[in-house]
Design a protein around this motif. Structure first.
Motif, PDB file in Angstrom:
ATOM      1  N   ILE A  25       0.860  -1.179   0.000  1.00  0.00           N
ATOM      2  CA  ILE A  25       0.000   0.000   0.000  1.00  0.00           C
ATOM      3  C   ILE A  25       0.899   1.232   0.000  1.00  0.00           C
ATOM      4  O   ILE A  25       1.574   1.514   0.991  1.00  0.00           O
ATOM      5  N   ASP A  26       0.950   1.924  -1.112  1.00  0.00           N
ATOM      6  CA  ASP A  26       1.802   3.113  -1.243  1.00  0.00           C
ATOM      7  C   ASP A  26       3.245   2.820  -0.851  1.00  0.00           C
ATOM      8  O   ASP A  26       3.896   3.622  -0.168  1.00  0.00           O
ATOM      9  N   GLY A  27       3.731   1.650  -1.271  1.00  0.00           N
ATOM     10  CA  GLY A  27       5.107   1.280  -0.975  1.00  0.00           C
ATOM     11  C   GLY A  27       5.306   0.647   0.387  1.00  0.00           C
ATOM     12  O   GLY A  27       6.399   0.174   0.713  1.00  0.00           O
ATOM     13  N   ARG A  28       4.258   0.621   1.211  1.00  0.00           N
ATOM     14  CA  ARG A  28       4.332   0.003   2.542  1.00  0.00           C
ATOM     15  C   ARG A  28       3.854  -1.449   2.474  1.00  0.00           C
ATOM     16  O   ARG A  28       2.977  -1.782   1.692  1.00  0.00           O
ATOM     17  N   GLU A  29       4.439  -2.289   3.335  1.00  0.00           N
ATOM     18  CA  GLU A  29       4.054  -3.707   3.361  1.00  0.00           C
ATOM     19  C   GLU A  29       3.058  -3.969   4.484  1.00  0.00           C
ATOM     20  O   GLU A  29       3.250  -3.526   5.613  1.00  0.00           O
ATOM     21  N   VAL A  30       2.003  -4.701   4.157  1.00  0.00           N
ATOM     22  CA  VAL A  30       1.021  -5.127   5.152  1.00  0.00           C
ATOM     23  C   VAL A  30       0.846  -6.631   5.015  1.00  0.00           C
ATOM     24  O   VAL A  30       0.445  -7.124   3.948  1.00  0.00           O
ATOM     25  N   ILE A  47      -8.927  -4.536   7.738  1.00  0.00           N
ATOM     26  CA  ILE A  47      -7.542  -4.260   8.114  1.00  0.00           C
ATOM     27  C   ILE A  47      -6.845  -3.450   7.024  1.00  0.00           C
ATOM     28  O   ILE A  47      -6.187  -2.434   7.281  1.00  0.00           O
ATOM     29  N   LEU A  48      -7.009  -3.893   5.780  1.00  0.00           N
ATOM     30  CA  LEU A  48      -6.364  -3.215   4.657  1.00  0.00           C
ATOM     31  C   LEU A  48      -6.910  -1.805   4.462  1.00  0.00           C
ATOM     32  O   LEU A  48      -6.171  -0.875   4.136  1.00  0.00           O
ATOM     33  N   LEU A  49      -8.206  -1.639   4.675  1.00  0.00           N
ATOM     34  CA  LEU A  49      -8.824  -0.323   4.521  1.00  0.00           C
ATOM     35  C   LEU A  49      -8.276   0.660   5.560  1.00  0.00           C
ATOM     36  O   LEU A  49      -7.999   1.822   5.254  1.00  0.00           O
ATOM     37  N   VAL A  50      -8.098   0.191   6.798  1.00  0.00           N
ATOM     38  CA  VAL A  50      -7.518   1.038   7.838  1.00  0.00           C
ATOM     39  C   VAL A  50      -6.086   1.414   7.478  1.00  0.00           C
ATOM     40  O   VAL A  50      -5.677   2.575   7.610  1.00  0.00           O
ATOM     41  N   CYS A  51      -5.322   0.445   7.013  1.00  0.00           N
ATOM     42  CA  CYS A  51      -3.921   0.696   6.653  1.00  0.00           C
ATOM     43  C   CYS A  51      -3.798   1.656   5.471  1.00  0.00           C
ATOM     44  O   CYS A  51      -2.808   2.380   5.341  1.00  0.00           O
ATOM     45  N   GLU A  52      -4.815   1.673   4.630  1.00  0.00           N
ATOM     46  CA  GLU A  52      -4.809   2.554   3.461  1.00  0.00           C
ATOM     47  C   GLU A  52      -5.206   3.988   3.813  1.00  0.00           C
ATOM     48  O   GLU A  52      -4.683   4.940   3.238  1.00  0.00           O
ATOM     49  N   PRO A  61       6.716   1.370   7.761  1.00  0.00           N
ATOM     50  CA  PRO A  61       6.995   0.778   6.445  1.00  0.00           C
ATOM     51  C   PRO A  61       6.468  -0.654   6.313  1.00  0.00           C
ATOM     52  O   PRO A  61       6.231  -1.136   5.206  1.00  0.00           O
ATOM     53  N   ARG A  62       6.282  -1.326   7.455  1.00  0.00           N
ATOM     54  CA  ARG A  62       5.755  -2.698   7.439  1.00  0.00           C
ATOM     55  C   ARG A  62       4.920  -2.941   8.700  1.00  0.00           C
ATOM     56  O   ARG A  62       5.338  -2.588   9.803  1.00  0.00           O
ATOM     57  N   ILE A  63       3.741  -3.519   8.507  1.00  0.00           N
ATOM     58  CA  ILE A  63       2.880  -3.889   9.628  1.00  0.00           C
ATOM     59  C   ILE A  63       2.461  -5.341   9.458  1.00  0.00           C
ATOM     60  O   ILE A  63       2.098  -5.775   8.353  1.00  0.00           O
ATOM     61  N   LYS A  90      11.872  -4.012  19.720  1.00  0.00           N
ATOM     62  CA  LYS A  90      12.606  -4.231  18.471  1.00  0.00           C
ATOM     63  C   LYS A  90      12.167  -3.282  17.365  1.00  0.00           C
ATOM     64  O   LYS A  90      12.690  -3.329  16.253  1.00  0.00           O
ATOM     65  N   GLY A  91      11.177  -2.435  17.681  1.00  0.00           N
ATOM     66  CA  GLY A  91      10.698  -1.483  16.687  1.00  0.00           C
ATOM     67  C   GLY A  91       9.818  -2.090  15.626  1.00  0.00           C
ATOM     68  O   GLY A  91       9.632  -1.504  14.550  1.00  0.00           O
TER      69      GLY A  91
END
Length: 308
Positions: A25-30, A47-52, A61-63, A90-91
């Motif tokens: 999503i916009d270069g981010r990994e889910v 979940i994807l809609l919230v992340c978008e 960058p990754r969730i 661990k971030g």
């Protein structure tokens, strides 16, 4: 919820997830994983809609989202979502969602995910879990050796209570922003009254515990601890305190509040409440709160002397 757990050897789940979905999503990994059977298509869609759409999700960058049965995995039956300290330190942005979420609507799912992602963001801007661990370790060392285990545990539980008011208040505030949280007097009063009821509930539980005797101390501590487990008191009080700071000090940013230490957060809240004529919910310096931190510590000292 935000679990402060350091030992995960009993959580056999790691490595057993079947990979379900990987998204960009916009270069981010889910990534979304699940280890339970069932129809989770709608939940995954949410979940994807919230992340978008949500700002806090774009911070990472990754969730990873792990859909699991909390009871079977030893994650308790009081929560529907949580993040683990192991990942926070661990971030890593890893959110656990209980399988019961498949039955909830989008508004509820959105609020839950924003709440949990805010915990992760909060850790990254303030190192709250690391700070908490250091405070708890230092505190455990300064408690007198002749204090009973139950009184030591009660003292630590009170520290966790203050911690939770801060970090759960921050997360609750963030989760309510998308649904139209207002910096208005009306909103302030609503949150204040809810926090006032929660403070009275805390005082009632605390007063019952203070009647304990040396013989019943272990039993009464267990009762108090059980009632505190999963209790929404710190969430409600924390939301009120965060909202009050923003309502009174309009130039203080949400990120600045998140970076406050526990006691700076409390001091700023007391300062904010001094601008009005309502009794503050929680205090440490003025001794005027419905819950007063120093008064509670004094109660615990009195209980220690009573049970020598």
């Amino acid at each position: 919820n935000f679990y402060i757990i350091t030992n995960y050897s009993n959580l056999i789940m790691f490595g057993l997830f079947s990979r379900e979905q990987e998204h960009k999503i916009d270069g981010r990994e889910v990534s979304i994983y699940r280890d339970s059977r069932g129809n989770f298509k709608q939940l995954m869609k949410y979940i994807l809609l919230v992340c978008e759409t949500e700002r806090v999700a774009r911070y990472f960058p990754r969730i990873e989202f792990l859909i699991v049965d909390f009871q079977k995995k030893g994650l308790g039956d009081q929560s529907i979502a949580l993040v683990l300290t192991k990942h926070l330190k661990k971030g890593k942005a890893v959110v656990y969602l209980d399988i019961s979420n498949q039955n909830r609507d989008f508004k509820e799912i959105k609020s839950t995910i924003i709440h949990e992602l805010t915990h992760i963001w909060h850790e990254q801007v303030s190192k709250m879990s690391s700070t908490s661990a250091k405070i708890h370790k230092r505190l455990s060392k300064v408690i007198a050796n002749d204090v009973s285990k139950e009184l030591k545990d009660t003292r630590m539980m009170l520290q966790v209570f203050i911690d939770k008011i801060h970090y759960e208040g921050i997360a609750e505030f963030a989760a309510k922003i998308p649904s139209g949280l207002e910096y208005s007097k009306k909103e302030f009063v609503v949150n204040y009254l809810m926090a006032k009821d929660s403070a009275k509930e805390f005082n009632k539980l605390w007063a019952i515990f203070l009647k304990t005797t040396k013989i019943n101390l272990k039993r009464d501590y267990q009762v108090l601890s059980k009632k505190f487990e999963g209790n929404k008191i710190p969430y409600i009080i924390g939301l009120h305190m965060t909202h009050t700071i923003k309502y009174v000090f309009v130039d203080v940013t949400f990120q600045e509040i998140a970076k406050f230490s526990r006691f700076k957060f409390l001091k700023k809240y007391e300062e904010a409440m001094s601008h009005g004529d309502l009794k503050p919910i929680l205090t440490r310096e003025s001794n005027e709160g419905i819950i007063d931190y120093n008064r509670i510590l004094g109660d615990l000292t009195d209980l220690y002397h009573k049970n020598l």
